[in-house]
Design a protein around this motif. Structure first.
Motif, PDB file in Angstrom:
ATOM      1  N   GLU A   1       6.901  -1.853  -5.996  1.00 23.97           N
ATOM      2  CA  GLU A   1       7.318  -0.475  -6.319  1.00 23.97           C
ATOM      3  C   GLU A   1       7.682  -0.363  -7.796  1.00 23.97           C
ATOM      4  OE1 GLU A   1       8.586  -1.650  -3.171  1.00 23.97           O
ATOM      5  OE2 GLU A   1       9.646   0.056  -2.252  1.00 23.97           O
TER       6      GLU A   1
ATOM      7  N   LEU B   1      -3.273   7.326  -2.837  1.00 21.97           N
ATOM      8  CA  LEU B   1      -3.012   6.100  -2.062  1.00 21.97           C
ATOM      9  C   LEU B   1      -3.406   4.896  -2.916  1.00 21.97           C
ATOM     10  CD1 LEU B   1      -2.223   5.047   0.824  1.00 21.97           C
ATOM     11  CD2 LEU B   1      -4.662   5.018   1.330  1.00 21.97           C
TER      12      LEU B   1
ATOM     13  N   LEU C   1       0.872  -1.184   0.000  1.00 23.97           N
ATOM     14  CA  LEU C   1       0.000   0.000   0.000  1.00 23.97           C
ATOM     15  C   LEU C   1       0.907   1.231   0.000  1.00 23.97           C
ATOM     16  CD1 LEU C   1      -2.969   0.962   0.251  1.00 23.97           C
ATOM     17  CD2 LEU C   1      -2.675   0.893   2.729  1.00 23.97           C
ATOM     18  N   PHE C   2       0.815   2.045  -1.059  1.00 24.84           N
ATOM     19  CA  PHE C   2       1.773   3.141  -1.259  1.00 24.84           C
ATOM     20  C   PHE C   2       1.106   4.506  -1.325  1.00 24.84           C
ATOM     21  CE2 PHE C   2       3.736  -0.572  -3.156  1.00 24.84           C
ATOM     22  CZ  PHE C   2       5.042  -0.491  -2.696  1.00 24.84           C
ATOM     23  N   ARG C   3       1.830   5.503  -0.840  1.00 24.95           N
ATOM     24  CA  ARG C   3       1.506   6.899  -1.156  1.00 24.95           C
ATOM     25  C   ARG C   3       2.215   7.200  -2.464  1.00 24.95           C
ATOM     26  NH1 ARG C   3      -2.650   9.108   1.028  1.00 24.95           N
ATOM     27  NH2 ARG C   3      -2.895   8.449   3.163  1.00 24.95           N
TER      28      ARG C   3
ATOM     29  N   SER D   1       5.999   6.651  -0.226  1.00 23.82           N
ATOM     30  CA  SER D   1       6.222   5.899   1.018  1.00 23.82           C
ATOM     31  C   SER D   1       5.303   4.687   1.007  1.00 23.82           C
ATOM     32  CB  SER D   1       5.904   6.773   2.229  1.00 23.82           C
ATOM     33  OG  SER D   1       4.548   7.166   2.170  1.00 23.82           O
ATOM     34  N   VAL D   2       5.681   3.679   1.800  1.00 24.08           N
ATOM     35  CA  VAL D   2       4.851   2.472   1.847  1.00 24.08           C
ATOM     36  C   VAL D   2       4.221   2.358   3.234  1.00 24.08           C
ATOM     37  CG1 VAL D   2       6.838   0.964   2.371  1.00 24.08           C
ATOM     38  CG2 VAL D   2       4.780  -0.020   1.370  1.00 24.08           C
ATOM     39  N   ALA D   3       2.913   2.102   3.269  1.00 24.23           N
ATOM     40  CA  ALA D   3       2.221   1.985   4.556  1.00 24.23           C
ATOM     41  C   ALA D   3       2.316   0.560   5.084  1.00 24.23           C
ATOM     42  CB  ALA D   3       0.765   2.390   4.400  1.00 24.23           C
ATOM     43  N   GLU D   4       2.165  -0.432   4.195  1.00 22.58           N
ATOM     44  CA  GLU D   4       2.270  -1.834   4.630  1.00 22.58           C
ATOM     45  C   GLU D   4       2.427  -2.754   3.428  1.00 22.58           C
ATOM     46  OE1 GLU D   4      -1.368  -3.414   6.354  1.00 22.58           O
ATOM     47  OE2 GLU D   4      -2.588  -2.070   5.154  1.00 22.58           O
ATOM     48  N   TYR D   5       2.960  -3.936   3.699  1.00 19.80           N
ATOM     49  CA  TYR D   5       3.007  -5.013   2.715  1.00 19.80           C
ATOM     50  C   TYR D   5       2.193  -6.170   3.276  1.00 19.80           C
ATOM     51  CZ  TYR D   5       7.122  -2.897   0.447  1.00 19.80           C
ATOM     52  OH  TYR D   5       7.983  -2.072  -0.212  1.00 19.80           O
TER      53      TYR D   5
END
Ligand SMILES: Cc1cc2nc3c(=O)[nH]c(=O)nc-3n(C[C@H](O)[C@H](O)[C@H](O)COP(=O)(O)OP(=O)(O)OC[C@H]3O[C@@H](n4cnc5c(N)ncnc54)[C@H](O)[C@@H]3O)c2cc1C
Length: 368
Positions: free
Chosen positions: A215, A198, A165-167, A227-231
């Motif tokens: 990415e 997002l 999950l990326f910005r 930036s990454v929130a989670e994998y």
């Protein structure tokens, strides 16, 4: 004392079954501490499942909707479908499981942090060092179902699904992007926007890949991950669906344990929501035929047909004939419900596919 109905696995399949069963005493066994974890699913559903979720649980569980889909097919092209109404929806998966759990928690005995194993007979469950005898068992224990391995002697076949999950910079939040790659490792990749900046970037692969692939795939699609929130990720079953989903009249298989996953996308919620009422009725009436009949008529042949067609398209690298799909869509023959009914997508497009033999001929020449 013999227990009444034992359900192994508190994923959507086990929880939904428990929510429909009315006349049985249920023991729900889950190896994790709580439901909905670890998270693995992208959460996309079609209109039919979305309506069921809204009516039976809560409209709040649907947190995004999309009316555009962009397909990239390696070596073929890029196509955008724009539908007048939204045709794919995002369901908050951890909340879905929590909501289902809230619905059943006062009626079921919940054994968490307990890993169930099959016993000597289909209605025996081994828990740690003791044996629990049940009248009937529902094996909704997911892709690696130990009950399917024990009684049907089927080795699990699975693909890997992984997501980040990326910005990012600006994205069109109405559009899902799907790229069919189908090389030795990667099968397909998706970008699902949750907001204007997002996105969920995920893929299905044949083997574990480096974590930064999500990415790289975003960058290839012109997006800049900030930036990454989670994998998170999990396994997607690729076994044939069971011919008979009830073993010895008292062990019922459901969900990924069958598996009921659509071969073209790996989506499993559609058939779980479709078949759960019949499974519950069969359990209430103690009549496995009710479930077997519904399973055969509503899912088995459709899933096998989709498997065959998906296998054919992936081997020929033709995938779904998107230019033809585009044409069929313009004629108005394509409905938004077809997102969930892939066999219809295939059959609606195949008659319009005179270029298929040409493609196969070119493939043969290229391989020669
Ligand atoms: C990356 C990824 C993306 C996906 N995206 C989508 C999507 O967009 N749309 C869609 O419809 N589907 C999607 N799916 C598929 C969907 O998540 C599954 O089909 C669905 O979760 C199946 O539900 P289930 O209850 O059968 O199995 P699970 O959700 O796997 O639940 C099984 C439960 O059983 C428990 N369990 C297992 N073994 C035991 C045991 N021995 N004892 C006790 N408990 C046990 C597990 O802890 C788990 O809670 C995706 C899957 C993956 C991996």
């Amino acid at each position: 004392m013999r227990k009444d109905l034992c359900i192994v696995g508190a994923g959507p399949a086990g929880l939904l079954t428990a929510s429909y069963v009315k006349e049985r005493d249920i023991i729900l066994i889950e190896e994790h501490r709580q439901v909905g974890v670890p998270k693995h699913c992208a959460g996309l559903v079609g209109i039919e499942t979305k309506r069921k979720i809204e009516q039976q649980l809560s409209p709040k569980l649907i947190d995004n909707e999309y009316n555009e889909i962009e397909f990239h097919i390696a070596g073929v092209g890029r196509y955008v479908f724009h539908f007048k109404q939204p045709f794919v929806f995002h369901v908050n998966r951890p909340m879905l499981e929590q909501k289902l759990f809230d619905k059943v928690s006062s009626r079921v005995e919940f054994l968490n942090k307990v890993r169930a194993k099959p016993g000597n007979s289909p209605t025996e469950i081994t828990i740690e060092y003791s044996v629990m005898k049940c009248q009937e068992v529902v094996a909704s224990d997911g892709v690696l179902s130990v009950f399917r391995q024990r009684f049907y002697k089927v080795k699990p076949c699975y693909l890997i699904g992984f997501q980040g999950l990326f910005r990012t910079g600006y994205v069109n939040k109405d559009r899902i992007i799907v790229t069919y790659i189908n090389n030795n490792d990667l099968i397909f990749h998706w970008i699902i926007p949750f907001d204007n900046d997002l996105v969920l970037s995920g893929y299905i692969s044949r083997k574990p890949l480096q974590i930064n692939i999500t990415e790289k795939l975003l960058i290839l699609n012109g997006l800049q991950p900030k930036s990454v929130a989670e994998y998170f990720g999990g396994l997607i079953p690729c076994n044939h669906p069971l011919k008979t989903p009830v073993f010895a009249h008292n062990l019922y298989f459901f969900g990924d344990a069958v598996p009921l996953v659509k071969p073209y996308t790996g989506g499993g919620l559609y058939y779980i929501f479709k078949l759960a009422p019949d499974l519950a009725l069969a359990l209430d009436k103690k009549d496995p035929e009710i479930y077997e009949k519904a399973y055969i008529s509503q899912s088995y042949f459709k899933l096998e047909t989709e498997r065959l067609l998906t296998g054919f398209f992936s081997r020929t690298r033709y995938w779904l004939p998107v230019p033809i799909l585009e044409f069929v869509e313009k004629t108005g023959l394509l409905g938004i419900e077809d997102y969930d009914r892939h066999y219809k997508l295939f059959f609606k497009t195949l008659p319009f596919t005179p270029i298929l033999p040409v493609h196969l001929f070119r493939m043969r020449r290229a391989l020669a």
